[in-house]
Design an enzyme around this catalytic site. Structure first.
Site, PDB file in Angstrom:
ATOM      1  N   HIS A   1      57.467  89.872  10.367  1.00 32.21           N
ATOM      2  CA  HIS A   1      56.496  89.830   9.266  1.00 32.21           C
ATOM      3  C   HIS A   1      55.916  88.424   9.193  1.00 32.21           C
ATOM      4  CE1 HIS A   1      54.490  90.002   5.486  1.00 32.21           C
ATOM      5  NE2 HIS A   1      55.275  89.076   4.970  1.00 32.21           N
TER       6      HIS A   1
ATOM      7  N   HIS B   1      52.192  85.860   7.959  1.00 31.03           N
ATOM      8  CA  HIS B   1      50.907  85.717   7.286  1.00 31.03           C
ATOM      9  C   HIS B   1      49.937  85.089   8.281  1.00 31.03           C
ATOM     10  CE1 HIS B   1      53.989  85.017   3.854  1.00 31.03           C
ATOM     11  NE2 HIS B   1      53.850  86.309   4.096  1.00 31.03           N
TER      12      HIS B   1
ATOM     13  N   GLU C   1      61.253  89.329   0.667  1.00 36.09           N
ATOM     14  CA  GLU C   1      60.616  90.466   1.336  1.00 36.09           C
ATOM     15  C   GLU C   1      61.502  91.123   2.394  1.00 36.09           C
ATOM     16  OE1 GLU C   1      56.138  90.470   1.351  1.00 36.09           O
ATOM     17  OE2 GLU C   1      56.584  88.547   2.290  1.00 36.09           O
TER      18      GLU C   1
END
Ligand SMILES: [Zn+2]
Length: 248
Positions: free
Chosen positions: A109, A111, A90
Site C-alpha cells: 500500500h 501513496h 491501515e
C-alpha cells in the site's frame, strides 16, 4: 465442552522463516529507495505456513524497517506480538485482501504520487508498455465516500478493508481516490515489482495522453507480457536488493 467467549482464541503461528522476514525488510527498503513509499506506506507478506496470518512492520517509516520491527497479525488486524509497539492504522488493508484473495501472498500500500491524479479523475491505469502487463484489466477504483461518507480517507477498520478488497476484485491494483493505491502479488518480489511499475506506468500514461490517442497493450498482449515478466523478477529484485546491501 464449550464455554462462552466473545473474543476468538489468539494463537501465535510458528515463527516465519528468517529468509522471508529478511525479504520483507528488503521490500520495505526497496520501495522507499524506488520512490513508491516515503515516510508512509507499507508492505506485507502472508505467513507461508499459516494463511490466516500475515507479517507487517510496526508503525514506522518503511525505509527504516529492520528484522525486529516485523509483527505477526491475524486477518482481522489484531497484532499478536506487537508488545506495546504502535501498529499501522491501515493494517486492515492487508488482512481484508488476504481474506478475500487466497491467491495473494503479498500486498503493498502506498501513496505513490503519479497514481493520485488517476484516482481523483476516475481514470483507470492501463498498460502503456510491456513492463506493466499486470495492468491488463486496468486498475480498479475505490471510492471511500460511497462506503463511509466523509472520512479521514484511511482504511482504519475491517469494514473499510472489506470494501476495499471488494473494489479490488480479481485485479492486481486498486486506486484509492484522494489517498493512494494498493497492489497485490503472488510473492513479495512480484508485489514490489508491480508497485514500482504502477508508478512508472502512471507517469508514462500521463505523458502519452498529452501527446494524443494512446494505444495500450490489449488484454492478450498484456497477459503474455505479464507471464514473461514473471520469469524475470529475480533479475530486477537482485539489482534493487544490491542497492540496499545487507539488511540488519
Ligand atoms: Zn494510506
Amino acid at each position: 465442552m464449550s464455554h462462552c467467549n466473545d473474543s476468538p482464541q489468539r494463537i501465535m503461528p510458528p515463527a516465519a522463516d528468517r529468509a522471508l522476514v529478511d525479504k520483507l525488510v528488503l521490500a520495505n527498503r526497496i520501495l522507499y529507495r524506488q520512490g513508491v513509499v516515503d515516510g508512509f506506506g507499507h508492505a506485507s507478506v502472508r505467513h507461508p505456513e499459516s494463511p490466516s496470518h500475515f507479517l507487517l512492520a510496526r508503525n514506522m517509516a518503511p525505509g527504516l524497517v529492520r528484522r525486529e520491527d516485523i509483527v505477526t497479525f491475524e486477518l482481522d488486524g489484531t497484532a499478536l506480538d506487537a508488545a506495546g509497539r504502535r501498529v499501522y492504522l491501515e493494517r486492515f488493508i492487508h488482512g481484508a485482501i488476504y481474506r478475500a484473495r487466497p491467491d495473494v501472498q503479498a500486498v503493498v500500500h502506498s501513496h505513490s504520487p503519479s497514481v493520485i491524479p488517476f484516482g481523483v479523475t476516475g481514470t483507470s491505469l492501463q498498460p502503456v508498455f510491456h513492463m506493466s502487463g499486470f495492468l491488463a484489466e486496468g486498475s480498479a477504483l475505490f471510492e471511500i465516500r460511497d462506503v463511509a461518507g466523509d472520512t479521514d480517507m484511511l482504511i482504519s477498520n475491517e469494514t473499510l478493508g472489506a470494501a476495499l478488497a471488494d473494489a479490488l476484485g480479481l485485479r492486481s491494483m486498486v486506486m484509492m481516490r484522494g489517498h493512494g493505491s494498493t497492489v497485490v502479488g503472488s510473492s513479495v518480489e512480484q508485489a514490489v515489482y508491480r508497485a514500482v511499475y504502477a508508478e512508472v506506468n502512471a507517469k508514462l500514461q500521463m505523458q502519452a495522453r498529452q501527446l494524443g490517442d494512446v494505444t495500450y497493450l490489449n488484454a492478450s498482449e498484456a497477459a503474455k507480457a505479464a507471464t514473461t515478466n514473471d520469469t524475470q523478477l529475480t533479475r530486477v529484485w537482485e539489482l534493487w536488493a544490491r542497492e540496499i546491501g545487507i539488511v540488519e
